[in-house]
Enzyme design. Structure first.
Site, PDB file in Angstrom:
ATOM      1  CD  GLU A  60      -2.859   1.000   2.496  1.00  0.00           C
ATOM      2  OE1 GLU A  60      -2.772   0.015   3.269  1.00  0.00           O
ATOM      3  OE2 GLU A  60      -3.773   1.851   2.568  1.00  0.00           O
ATOM      4  CG  ASN A 207      -9.453  -1.743   1.566  1.00  0.00           C
ATOM      5  OD1 ASN A 207      -9.059  -2.886   1.733  1.00  0.00           O
ATOM      6  ND2 ASN A 207      -9.248  -0.777   2.458  1.00  0.00           N
ATOM      7  CD  GLU A 208     -10.092  -2.596   6.367  1.00  0.00           C
ATOM      8  OE1 GLU A 208     -10.026  -1.516   6.987  1.00  0.00           O
ATOM      9  OE2 GLU A 208      -9.428  -3.603   6.703  1.00  0.00           O
ATOM     10  CE1 TYR A 274      -3.359  -6.244   8.807  1.00  0.00           C
ATOM     11  CE2 TYR A 274      -5.636  -5.522   8.546  1.00  0.00           C
ATOM     12  CZ  TYR A 274      -4.331  -5.605   8.072  1.00  0.00           C
ATOM     13  OH  TYR A 274      -4.010  -5.049   6.859  1.00  0.00           O
ATOM     14  CD  GLU A 330      -5.943  -4.734   4.082  1.00  0.00           C
ATOM     15  OE1 GLU A 330      -5.765  -4.386   5.274  1.00  0.00           O
ATOM     16  OE2 GLU A 330      -6.396  -3.986   3.209  1.00  0.00           O
ATOM     17  CD  GLN A 379       0.358  -2.500   3.765  1.00  0.00           C
ATOM     18  OE1 GLN A 379       1.111  -1.855   3.045  1.00  0.00           O
ATOM     19  NE2 GLN A 379      -0.793  -2.004   4.202  1.00  0.00           N
TER      20      GLN A 379
HETATM   21  O1  AHR Z   1      -2.890  -2.636   6.189  1.00  0.00           O
HETATM   22  C1  AHR Z   1      -3.154  -1.435   6.835  1.00  0.00           C
HETATM   23  C2  AHR Z   1      -4.624  -1.071   6.773  1.00  0.00           C
HETATM   24  O2  AHR Z   1      -5.384  -2.019   7.449  1.00  0.00           O
HETATM   25  C3  AHR Z   1      -5.247  -1.047   5.404  1.00  0.00           C
HETATM   26  O3  AHR Z   1      -5.027   0.147   4.749  1.00  0.00           O
HETATM   27  C4  AHR Z   1      -6.694  -1.227   5.695  1.00  0.00           C
HETATM   28  O4  AHR Z   1      -7.385  -1.876   4.656  1.00  0.00           O
HETATM   29  C5  AHR Z   1      -6.711  -2.017   6.987  1.00  0.00           C
HETATM   30  O5  AHR Z   1      -7.513  -1.443   7.933  1.00  0.00           O
END
Ligand code: AHR
Length: 526
Positions: A60, A207-208, A274, A330, A379
């Site tokens: 990103e 995205n999100e 995450y 992600e 990432q």
């Molecule tokens: O990876 C960092 C961020 O995490 C991304 O920009 C977003 O999609 C997620 O919240």
């Protein structure tokens, strides 16, 4: 280091402890009795194909991921190929990177692709509103990204802008990149230096969008998705995989509504997961932790099947033939930023704990490979659970990188079902399985078994019965270290790195492996 030797020393240490002496293992952690695990590996069955795209990546415009980490520009003294760091390209090629997702993340829903084409000195400078309001020069745009993918030999995965863009902007971008005929946009691409269209299969529609991508309700997003996806067309033989934005973590309502309303228009549905502990407001450091934090993060990552299962349940309802792929586009560990890199760059160190977390998570994706067709660790460079860290012209490979390197043999291999009886890893009244395992048969017939011992202190002796595996020898590699937070630094870049593993034996149809604590092992049976 010879790890079977290390293991023997641990066992010896345990015996000394029983004999009454106060003993600390050679690694500085108290040693424990080897735990016993059993497994049946069905080499005579097919448990699906482990899509190579499960080993995908994500870069990103955030912190030093793209700028510095990948793109240094053609004038840089750092060795580069058309502006891209040669060392980073070579490292990613070595793990067979199958795809790369770009430009975000949150950045995607504020990105306007026309800013990033044409002569670099005429590209507008924009504020990166999500990540510290830094100025993005747009030096890295569509041509640079697709050139990067060609240099890497991987497929591009582009995330389009729903949050602040229009359906026309999205359809135009696809035409610009993929149309082979005589249209104004294809000719603009040619004037900008690219004659042949690119092949761009994977295209994310937002995205999100429940958060940074517009704070939408699922109903609103699902309707927007249908509208935008309608204009995302296949040109010149390029067949798009349109990816709908799914839940962050576990959000049953988002999954149900979006899948119910929009499934007919999607080829894939993405979720994010995450691993954060104890919570988003009070993350912990990436290094300098003890067993409590080790255990908690690893146990936390084992919640990802809940997120996958909820999406799967909804997809199975409307798509029992599994036409729609589930992308976990992600995932990874998220810690407090390093004090040396304050601000919004999300720069964190990467330790042995992250390698274990990666191994556990990849096994989970394997187990769901009938539906999980892609995953993208967040990432690639200098951000979150990175493969690579850079500092000026220096680069290091993280423990997570080495798991991807060891596991590349699983890419596109046939998954072999395993029934595993794992001992528990207990810590302060809570528990999790200590051992995780996955097996696959590669196209050349070689069977690989990956093992993760998440236990901080106890070795595990695994006895596995093999069915339908013609092999007479076993060889292996191991990733482990003396300390829980062992990591590589620019001064010591090889502290955590795979070495030969000699703790496994094969006797007829019985495979035995003595896996040291806190280790990832890859076995090759042939
Ligand atoms: O990876 C960092 C961020 O995490 C991304 O920009 C977003 O999609 C997620 O919240």
């Amino acid at each position: 280091m010879n790890f079977s030797f290390q293991n023997r020393r641990s066992l010896l240490g345990f015996r000394l402890l029983l004999a009454g002496g106060l003993w600390l293992s050679p690694v500085g952690l108290s040693a424990a009795e080897p735990l016993e695990a059993k497994a049946d590996i069905a080499g005579d069955q097919v448990g699906g194909t482990i899509d190579r795209h499960i080993y995908g990546h994500f870069a990103e415009h955030l912190g030093r991921c793209i700028y510095d980490g990948i793109w240094v520009g053609t004038d840089s003294t750092i060795p580069n190929t058309r502006g891209m760091r040669t060392d980073v390209i070579e490292a990613l090629r070595a793990i067979n990177i199958p795809n790369l997702r770009w430009p975000g993340g949150c950045f995607a829903d504020d990105y306007h692709w026309r800013d990033g084409i044409g002569p670099p000195d005429q590209r507008p400078k924009r504020i990166n509103i999500h990540w510290g309001q830094v100025i993005d020069t747009n030096a890295f745009g569509t041509h640079e990204f697709l050139d990067l993918c060609e240099q890497l030999g991987c497929e591009p995965y582009i995330a389009g802008n729903v949050g602040s863009g229009t359906p026309q902007e999205m359809r135009d971008w696809i035409e610009y990149m993929t149309f082979d005929g005589d249209s104004a946009l294809a000719n603009l691409r040619r004037r900008n230096g690219r004659d042949k269209p690119w092949r761009v299969r994977f295209f994310g529609v937002g995205n999100e969008n429940w958060g940074c991508g517009g704070n939408m309700t699922p109903e609103y997003y699902a309707d927007l998705y249908r509208r935008y996806a309608t204009f995302c067309r296949d040109f010149s033989g390029n067949r798009l995989v349109r990816v709908a934005c799914g839940a962050g973590g576990i959000d049953e309502n988002w999954n149900r509504v979006v899948i119910d309303r929009a499934h007919a228009h999607m080829q894939a549905y993405s979720i994010h997961f995450y691993t954060v502990w104890p919570g988003w407001r009070d993350k912990t450091p990436a290094t300098g932790f003890g067993e409590r934090e080790w255990f908690a993060m690893l146990r936390e990552c084992l919640n990802i099947p809940r997120a996958i299962s909820d999406a799967e349940k909804n997809l199975d309802r409307v798509d029992p033939r599994k036409r729609i792929g589930l992308f976990v586009d992600e995932w990874g560990s998220w810690y407090r930023v390093e004090p040396s890199h304050p601000g919004w760059g999300l720069y964190q160190q990467n330790s042995l704990r992250d390698a274990i977390l990666a191994g556990l998570t990849l096994h989970i994706f394997h187990d769901h490979c009938d539906r999980v067709k892609m995953a993208n660790i967040a990432q690639t460079v200098n951000v979150l659970q990175a493969m690579i860290l850079t500092e000026g012209e220096r680069m290091l490979l993280t423990p997570t990188y080495w798991v991807f390197e060891m596991y590349k043999v699983h890419q596109d291999a046939t998954r072999l079902p395993i029934v595993l009886e794992s001992p528990d890893y207990e810590f302060e009244g809570e528990d999790m399985p200590a051992l995780s395992a996955s097996a696959s048969r590669a196209k050349d017939g070689v069977v690989h078994v990956s093992l993760v011992n998440a236990h901080a202190t106890a070795p595990i002796k695994l006895t596995a019965k093999l069915a339908g595996v013609k092999a007479s020898a076993v060889a292996g590699r191991i990733l482990t270290a003396e300390n829980l937070d062992a990591h590589n630094t620019f001064d010591e870049p090889d502290r955590v790195k795979p070495t030969e593993f000699t703790g496994a034996t094969l006797d007829g149809d019985t495979l035995t492996a003595e896996v040291p604590p806190r280790a990832v092992v890859m076995l090759r049976l042939q």
